[in-house]
Design a protein around this motif. Structure first.
Motif, PDB file in Angstrom:
ATOM      1  N   SER A  63      36.098  32.337  22.696  1.00  0.00           N
ATOM      2  CA  SER A  63      35.860  33.007  24.035  1.00  0.00           C
ATOM      3  C   SER A  63      36.715  32.594  25.018  1.00  0.00           C
ATOM      4  O   SER A  63      37.023  33.722  25.909  1.00  0.00           O
ATOM      5  CB  SER A  63      34.361  32.674  24.455  1.00  0.00           C
ATOM      6  N   GLU A  64      37.208  31.565  25.353  1.00  0.00           N
ATOM      7  CA  GLU A  64      38.246  31.260  26.354  1.00  0.00           C
ATOM      8  C   GLU A  64      39.502  31.767  25.956  1.00  0.00           C
ATOM      9  O   GLU A  64      40.126  32.278  26.981  1.00  0.00           O
ATOM     10  CB  GLU A  64      38.452  29.623  26.411  1.00  0.00           C
ATOM     11  N   TYR A  69      43.509  36.586  26.786  1.00  0.00           N
ATOM     12  CA  TYR A  69      44.034  37.602  26.013  1.00  0.00           C
ATOM     13  C   TYR A  69      43.804  39.234  26.817  1.00  0.00           C
ATOM     14  O   TYR A  69      44.612  40.036  26.807  1.00  0.00           O
ATOM     15  CB  TYR A  69      43.298  37.669  24.705  1.00  0.00           C
ATOM     16  N   LYS A  70      42.521  39.064  27.312  1.00  0.00           N
ATOM     17  CA  LYS A  70      42.211  40.590  28.019  1.00  0.00           C
ATOM     18  C   LYS A  70      43.159  40.595  29.292  1.00  0.00           C
ATOM     19  O   LYS A  70      43.593  41.794  29.803  1.00  0.00           O
ATOM     20  CB  LYS A  70      40.713  40.416  28.293  1.00  0.00           C
ATOM     21  N   ILE A  71      43.206  39.404  30.024  1.00  0.00           N
ATOM     22  CA  ILE A  71      44.191  39.806  31.231  1.00  0.00           C
ATOM     23  C   ILE A  71      45.409  39.885  30.841  1.00  0.00           C
ATOM     24  O   ILE A  71      46.113  40.835  31.612  1.00  0.00           O
ATOM     25  CB  ILE A  71      44.144  38.156  31.734  1.00  0.00           C
ATOM     26  N   LEU A  72      45.921  39.371  29.619  1.00  0.00           N
ATOM     27  CA  LEU A  72      47.459  39.834  29.236  1.00  0.00           C
ATOM     28  C   LEU A  72      47.333  41.341  28.842  1.00  0.00           C
ATOM     29  O   LEU A  72      48.428  42.093  29.506  1.00  0.00           O
ATOM     30  CB  LEU A  72      47.619  39.038  27.809  1.00  0.00           C
ATOM     31  N   GLY A 132      49.129  26.359  24.772  1.00  0.00           N
ATOM     32  CA  GLY A 132      48.138  26.615  25.380  1.00  0.00           C
ATOM     33  C   GLY A 132      47.530  27.993  25.345  1.00  0.00           C
ATOM     34  O   GLY A 132      48.145  28.991  24.600  1.00  0.00           O
ATOM     35  N   ILE A 133      46.566  28.194  26.167  1.00  0.00           N
ATOM     36  CA  ILE A 133      45.816  29.528  26.172  1.00  0.00           C
ATOM     37  C   ILE A 133      46.094  30.371  27.360  1.00  0.00           C
ATOM     38  O   ILE A 133      45.433  31.470  27.303  1.00  0.00           O
ATOM     39  CB  ILE A 133      44.352  29.240  25.727  1.00  0.00           C
ATOM     40  N   GLU A 134      46.640  30.229  28.129  1.00  0.00           N
ATOM     41  CA  GLU A 134      46.900  30.634  29.533  1.00  0.00           C
ATOM     42  C   GLU A 134      47.717  31.985  29.245  1.00  0.00           C
ATOM     43  O   GLU A 134      48.543  32.125  28.216  1.00  0.00           O
ATOM     44  CB  GLU A 134      47.477  30.056  30.420  1.00  0.00           C
TER      45      GLU A 134
END
Length: 309
Positions: A63-64, A69-72, A132-134
């Motif tokens: 979920s994080e 991913y949606k922001i990207l 990372g996931i950012e």
């Protein structure tokens, strides 16, 4: 390639553009048929595809990373270079388990880059544990694969905005009601505290954080273990910055206590000054040793240590 094949590829990319045109989140949620048609068959566009499990309590990282991913994907749609050269897609195990069987996947989340080639072997995986996931990190990775630069546009964080406004109003209120008593701002203690705070911020890596946008910390997805200190001297986590600030503050406090204990004062007897000196020395020794230990962790060849290794 024949003219007919080229027209077919153009029609396929135009279909994707039409599907995502009116969507606030330009991510195509795939079923098995769409996966076969849009991903595995010949195409003239690149794909960023996330394999994941949404709405699952067993995969918190899923979920994080999906939020980032949606922001990207949203940032790509807002970009001036937005086109049919690249599309963002997602395969959810709950909705399309056949895709995972076809790809023989055993773990999620997985983010892959699929270029405009048919071969499965040509796809490349995003190293989540390393980068990372950012969304900013994902954007740099996408740029390295496609030469398409996506400027990340994050939604306004109204909670932080309200906190800043509240702090400003509080300071202004105090300044207004105490406007005749603001001489304390010229106190050497206030000035020294502000100066130390500025120094802590500058030497802890806050500016590096602003430029590089590192993750707050790292979690090993297999063991669940949290890592707060990044290995190597070329990277750091946000949590590491706060740890360094706290250690430097504790060292400074220890030095101040030792210095204050060395000055005879009428209101403080000799025994109390000894206790203050001992506590100050303990603070200085323990936290300076911890700071050296962190430095040794990041630079393995550093030869010096004190109490801790």
């Amino acid at each position: 390639m024949s003219v007919k094949s080229q027209n077919t590829l153009k029609a396929k990319s135009q279909e994707l553009m039409n599907l995502l045109q009116n969507s606030d989140i330009p991510i195509l949620h795939l079923d098995l048929n769409q996966f076969e048609y849009y991903v595995k068959s010949p195409k003239n566009y690149s794909i960023i595809l996330m394999f994941t499990i949404l709405d699952s309590q067993d995969c918190k990282i899923c979920s994080e990373i999906y939020k980032e991913y949606k922001i990207l994907a949203k940032s790509w749609k807002k970009c001036d270079l937005y086109s049919n050269k690249i599309f963002f897609m997602i395969a959810d195990f709950k909705k399309a388990p056949g895709i995972f069987e076809d790809m023989k996947l055993k773990s999620v989340p997985l983010l892959v880059y699929w270029p405009s080639k048919k071969k499965k072997s040509s796809m490349e995986t995003y190293p989540i544990e390393k980068l990372g996931i950012e969304a900013e990190r994902m954007s740099l990775w996408v740029y390295s694969k496609t030469n398409i630069q996506i400027r990340i546009v994050r939604p306004v964080n109204y909670q932080n905005l309200l906190m800043i406004l509240g702090a400003v109003l509080l300071v202004l209120s105090i300044g207004y009601w105490q406007r005749n008593r603001l001489s304390f701002l010229l106190s050497r203690y206030v000035c020294a505290t502000l100066a130390l705070a500025f120094v802590y911020i500058m030497i802890s890596g806050q500016m590096w954080n602003r430029i590089r946008s590192p993750p707050f910390m790292h979690q090993n997805h297999k063991t669940g273990q949290m890592t707060y200190i990044a290995p190597g001297g070329s990277s750091q986590f946000v949590a590491e910055t706060y740890i360094v600030i706290a250690l430097n503050a504790a060292i400074t406090l220890g030095i101040i206590m030792v210095q204050e204990a060395s000055i005879p004062r009428k209101r403080i007897n000799k025994n109390v000054r000894k206790v203050i000196a001992v506590v100050g020395l303990l603070l200085l020794s323990i936290f300076f040793s911890q700071l050296l230990s962190i430095f040794r962790h990041k630079y393995g060849n550093y030869p010096y240590s004190f109490l801790f290794k």
